[in-house]
Write a protein that holds these residues in place. Structure first.
Motif, PDB file in Angstrom:
ATOM      1  N   TRP A  75      25.267  17.005  54.168  1.00 58.63           N
ATOM      2  CA  TRP A  75      25.029  16.566  55.550  1.00 58.63           C
ATOM      3  C   TRP A  75      24.731  17.722  56.503  1.00 58.63           C
ATOM      4  N   LEU A 118      20.290  10.087  59.793  1.00 60.41           N
ATOM      5  CA  LEU A 118      19.566   8.844  59.537  1.00 60.41           C
ATOM      6  C   LEU A 118      18.802   8.881  58.218  1.00 60.41           C
TER       7      LEU A 118
ATOM      8  N   ILE B 173      33.943  10.703  55.295  1.00 62.47           N
ATOM      9  CA  ILE B 173      32.934  11.019  56.307  1.00 62.47           C
ATOM     10  C   ILE B 173      31.569  10.554  55.819  1.00 62.47           C
ATOM     11  N   GLY B 174      31.345  10.651  54.520  1.00 66.94           N
ATOM     12  CA  GLY B 174      30.095  10.118  53.968  1.00 66.94           C
ATOM     13  C   GLY B 174      29.957   8.628  54.227  1.00 66.94           C
ATOM     14  N   PHE B 177      29.131   8.066  57.860  1.00 73.00           N
ATOM     15  CA  PHE B 177      27.749   8.398  58.191  1.00 73.00           C
ATOM     16  C   PHE B 177      26.797   7.309  57.709  1.00 73.00           C
ATOM     17  N   ARG B 178      27.068   6.757  56.516  1.00 71.53           N
ATOM     18  CA  ARG B 178      26.182   5.693  56.025  1.00 71.53           C
ATOM     19  C   ARG B 178      26.368   4.426  56.846  1.00 71.53           C
ATOM     20  N   PHE B 180      26.996   4.339  59.879  1.00 67.96           N
ATOM     21  CA  PHE B 180      26.215   4.558  61.101  1.00 67.96           C
ATOM     22  C   PHE B 180      24.723   4.408  60.819  1.00 67.96           C
ATOM     23  N   ALA B 181      24.225   5.128  59.813  1.00 69.50           N
ATOM     24  CA  ALA B 181      22.774   5.229  59.604  1.00 69.50           C
ATOM     25  C   ALA B 181      22.150   3.872  59.348  1.00 69.50           C
ATOM     26  N   THR B 182      22.843   3.027  58.575  1.00 75.26           N
ATOM     27  CA  THR B 182      22.250   1.743  58.245  1.00 75.26           C
ATOM     28  C   THR B 182      22.214   0.804  59.457  1.00 75.26           C
ATOM     29  N   ALA B 184      20.472   1.426  61.873  1.00 74.19           N
ATOM     30  CA  ALA B 184      19.076   1.469  62.320  1.00 74.19           C
ATOM     31  C   ALA B 184      18.311   0.237  61.857  1.00 74.19           C
ATOM     32  N   LEU B 185      18.853  -0.497  60.880  1.00 79.78           N
ATOM     33  CA  LEU B 185      18.209  -1.735  60.423  1.00 79.78           C
ATOM     34  C   LEU B 185      18.755  -2.901  61.246  1.00 79.78           C
ATOM     35  N   MET B 242      22.576   1.242  68.109  1.00 80.75           N
ATOM     36  CA  MET B 242      21.182   1.400  67.680  1.00 80.75           C
ATOM     37  C   MET B 242      20.544   0.053  67.373  1.00 80.75           C
ATOM     38  N   VAL B 265      24.386   7.794  70.882  1.00 81.63           N
ATOM     39  CA  VAL B 265      24.624   7.520  69.471  1.00 81.63           C
ATOM     40  C   VAL B 265      25.054   8.799  68.752  1.00 81.63           C
ATOM     41  N   ALA B 266      24.350   9.884  69.038  1.00 82.70           N
ATOM     42  CA  ALA B 266      24.692  11.151  68.380  1.00 82.70           C
ATOM     43  C   ALA B 266      26.088  11.609  68.788  1.00 82.70           C
ATOM     44  N   LEU B 270      29.139  12.261  66.127  1.00 80.20           N
ATOM     45  CA  LEU B 270      29.785  13.574  66.030  1.00 80.20           C
ATOM     46  C   LEU B 270      31.279  13.458  66.311  1.00 80.20           C
TER      47      LEU B 270
END
Lengths: 249, 326
Positions: A75, A118, B173-174, B177-178, B180-182, B184-185, B242, B265-266, B270
Motif C-alpha cells: 500500500w 483505489l 488494514i488491508g 482499504f478494500r 473503502f476502495a470498492t 467506488a462502485l 464516494m 474521503v482521503a 487515512l
C-alpha cells in the motif's frame, strides 16, 4: 493534425498558453506496473533473507516483521515514490511515465493516496479488469483511481531536437529558376515533405518511387518540370521553409 | 518573420539552459533564488516560443519539443506545497474528526449496517450451529473454537505477539482499504463488506459463546475493538461517501461529483488507517496479556470513551476571545 488525435490532453496555463501532454495507454502502464511488481517482489525476498538471518531463526518475530513489510510494500510503495519522486515510481521512470494532476500540476500526498488505495477497486474482479475497462471509456485513459484523485498518467516525450534539414549539394539558381517565391503548399503537405526528407533510412530506389507519387502533381501545380523527383521535393521544401513561414489558417 | 531553422537556432541556447535547470534532479525550490528567477523567466519565454511556433506553422517536431519543455517547467514551477511532518498532526488533531462529522449520517448508517447483522449473526449462531455453518467455513469454526478455548490466563509470548501484530496490520488494514476502495462502485462494495464482516464477527462470537468460552473472546477483543471496529466502519463510511457522490451528483458530472468529495474521503481513510495501527498494537500486545478481566473491561470502557470523545470533540473551533482586534 494532432488536435484530432485522442491520446493527448491539453493544458491551459495561467500564461494563457496551451500545451499538450501525451497520455499513456494501458499497455505502457501495465509494463510499468510489472516493473514495479518485480522490484517489490525482489525487495521483499531480499528483506526476508536479511530478517531471517538477523533474527537467528526467531520464526515468529520475523514473520511479524515480514507481514508489516508486505503491508508497507503493497500500500505504501506507490504513495512514497509518487510523492517523493515527483509522480514517478521506478517502473514509471523506466517507461518515461509521470503522474500529474489535471492541469499539469505535480501530484500531492492526498492525490497519491487516493489513486493508489483505489487500486483495490480497479483491480476487481481480477487483474485490473475494471481499471482497464474504465480506461477504455475515457479519452484520457484514466482508471477509477485517477478519476477520483483527478490525475493523469502522461508520457514524457523527451524527443531530441533534430538538426535542421540541409540540402546537399546546395541549391543553385538554375534549379529553382521557374519556382514561385512561395510554393503553394498546405501545412500538412509541407509536413509530409519534411517527414519524407528526414527518412534517410529508405533505399534510393524506394525514395525515388515514393517521390514519383507526389512530385508530378506538385510540379503541375507550380507550373514547372521535374527531372529528379527526390531532388525536386527537397527543393520545394527548401523553398517553402526558407521563405516567410506559412500562416496557419 | 523568421524561418523555422533560424528560429530554432536563435532560441536554442535558452531552451537548453532551461532544460539544464530542470535536469538538475533537485526540486526547483532547492536551487539558489537567482536560478529560480531565471527558470521562471525562461519558462515564460518558452511559452511565448510555443505560441509562436504553433501560429507560424513550424513542424510538429519543434512544437512537440517545446510542448514537453513547457510542460516540465510548468510542473516544476507550479509545484505542490512542500510536505511537512506537522500535516500528520493536523490530520489527527483536526482534519480527520472534522471530516467524519461532516459525514456523520453515513457513519451512523455504517454503524447500523455493521451492528445489526452482527446481532443477527450472534443470535443465529447462538441458537443454531447449522446457521453458523452457513456463514463460516468448517475450518474457520474449528480454528475459532480452538483459539478461544484456552484463554489468555498465562499471557502470550513476546515473539508471538510481534508476529500477530504484523498480521493484524497486514490483514485488518488491508480489509479496511478494500472496504473503502470498492465503495467506488456506487457504494456497493463498502455495504457488502460491512454487512458481511458484521455477520461473520457476530457468528464467531455466538459460536464461541455457546461453546462456553465467551469470556475469553470478549475480554480479548473488548479493548482493541473500540479502535478496530470503529475504523472499519469509518473506512466503509469513506466508501459510502464516494458511492453516494456518484448517485447524487448535485449537477456535476458523475466523476466531477466524486472528485468534489475526494479530499474528505482521503482524510477519512487515512484516519481509519491510523486508528487501525493503534488497534493492531493493542491487539498484539495488550489484548492477549494476562491482565485480570476487570482491568481489561475497564480499559475497554476507557477506550470506547476516548474514541467517542475524540471523534465528536477534536478539532472543534474554540470559543472566540472577547476582545476583538481593531
Amino acid at each position: 493534425m494532432g488536435a484530432t488525435l485522442d491520446n493527448t490532453a491539453d493544458v491551459d496555463t495561467p500564461e494563457l498558453v496551451r500545451f499538450r501532454y501525451r497520455v499513456a495507454g494501458p499497455v505502457r502502464r501495465a509494463l510499468a506496473y510489472l516493473v514495479d511488481l518485480a522490484i517489490r517482489a525482489a525487495s521483499l525476498a531480499l528483506l526476508y533473507v536479511v530478517v531471517a538471518l538477523a533474527s537467528g531463526g526467531g520464526k515468529r518475530f520475523s514473520s511479524g516483521v515480514m507481514l508489516i513489510a508486505a503491508f508497507v510494500f503493497e500500500w505504501g510503495y506507490y504513495v512514497y515514490f509518487e510523492t517523493a519522486g515527483d509522480g514517478r515510481s521506478p517502473g514509471k521512470r523506466a517507461l518515461a511515465l509521470r503522474v500529474v494532476k489535471e492541469g499539469g500540476f505535480p501530484i500531492g500526498f492526498i492525490d497519491s493516496v487516493l489513486r493508489n488505495l483505489l487500486r483495490g477497486a480497479d483491480f476487481l474482479p481480477v487483474g485490473y479488469v475494471l481499471g482497464v475497462l474504465t480506461m477504455a471509456g475515457d479519452a484520457r485513459f484514466r482508471r477509477i483511481g485517477d478519476r477520483v484523485a483527478g490525475t493523469l498518467v502522461v508520457i514524457e516525450a523527451r524527443a531530441g531536437l533534430a538538426s535542421p534539414l540541409v540540402l546537399s549539394p546546395p541549391v543553385t539558381a538554375d534549379e529553382v529558376a521557374g519556382f514561385p517565391p512561395r510554393p503553394p503548399l498546405s501545412l500538412s503537405e509541407r509536413e509530409t515533405l519534411e517527414l519524407f526528407l528526414r527518412r534517410t533510412e529508405l533505399t534510393a530506389a524506394r525514395r525515388e518511387e515514393l517521390a514519383e507519387t507526389i512530385a508530378p502533381a506538385l510540379a503541375e501545380r507550380m507550373g514547372v518540370k521535374v527531372q529528379d523527383p527526390v531532388r525536386f521535393l527537397a527543393l520545394v521544401h527548401h523553398r517553402a521553409t526558407s521563405g516567410a513561414p506559412v500562416q496557419r489558417s | 518573420m523568421r524561418t523555422q531553422d533560424g528560429f530554432v537556432a536563435a532560441r536554442r541556447t535558452d531552451w537548453e539552459e532551461l532544460q539544464g535547470l530542470l535536469d538538475r534532479g533537485k526540486a526547483l525550490c532547492r536551487l539558489p533564488p537567482i536560478s529560480i528567477a531565471r527558470a521562471a523567466a525562461l519558462y515564460r519565454a518558452v511559452c511565448g516560443d510555443l505560441v509562436h511556433a504553433q501560429s507560424a506553422g513550424y513542424s510538429r517536431e519543434v512544437i512537440a519539443w517545446l510542448d514537453d519543455l513547457a510542460a516540465r517547467a510548468h510542473n516544476a514551477l507550479y509545484s505542490a506545497p512542500p510536505y511537512r511532518v506537522g500535516a500528520i498532526w493536523d490530520l489527527i488533531a483536526r482534519d480527520f474528526p472534522r471530516a467524519l462529522r461532516r459525514h456523520a449520517r453515513f457513519f451512523l448508517l455504517g454503524v447500523a449496517l455493521f451492528v445489526l447483522p452482527g446481532l443477527l449473526g450472534f443470535v443465529g449462531a447462538f441458537h443454531s450451529r447449522a446457521f453458523a455453518l452457513q456463514i463460516l467455513s468448517p475450518e474457520t469454526v474449528a480454528q475459532m473454537e480452538k483459539a478461544y478455548a484456552a484463554g489468555f490466563g498465562q499471557g502470550r509470548s513476546g515473539d508471538l505477539n510481534a508476529a500477530m501484530a504484523g498480521f493484524y496490520v497486514y490483514n485488518n488494514i488491508g480489509i479496511a482499504f478494500r472496504c473503502f476502495a470498492t465503495g467506488a462502485l456506487f457504494g456497493i462494495g463498502s455495504l457488502f463488506f460491512l454487512i458481511y464482516n458484521g455477520l461473520v464477527t457476530g457468528a464467531v462470537a455466538g459460536l464461541v459463546t455457546v461453546g462456553g468460552h465467551g469470556r475469553n473472546l470478549f475480554t480479548f477483543t473488548c479493548t482493541h475493538g473500540a479502535f478496530e471496529l470503529t475504523a472499519i466502519v469509518i473506512a466503509a463510511t469513506a466508501g459510502m461517501v464516494m458511492g453516494y457522490a456518484l448517485v447524487d451528483t448535485k449537477g456535476r458530472t458523475r466523476f466531477g461529483s466524486l472528485r468534489a468529495c475526494s479530499r474528505d474521503v482521503a482524510l477519512l481513510v487515512l484516519g481509519a488507517a491510523l486508528m487501525l495501527l493503534v488497534a493492531a498494537a493493542i491487539e498484539g500486545f495488550w489484548s492477549p496479556s494476562a491482565a485480570p478481566d476487570r482491568i481489561k473491561w475497564g480499559a475497554s470502557v476507557a477506550a470506547y470513551l476516548a474514541v467517542a470523545t475524540y471523534l465528536t470533540r477534536a478539532g472543534r473551533a474554540r470559543p472566540k476571545p472577547e476582545a476583538s482586534r481593531p
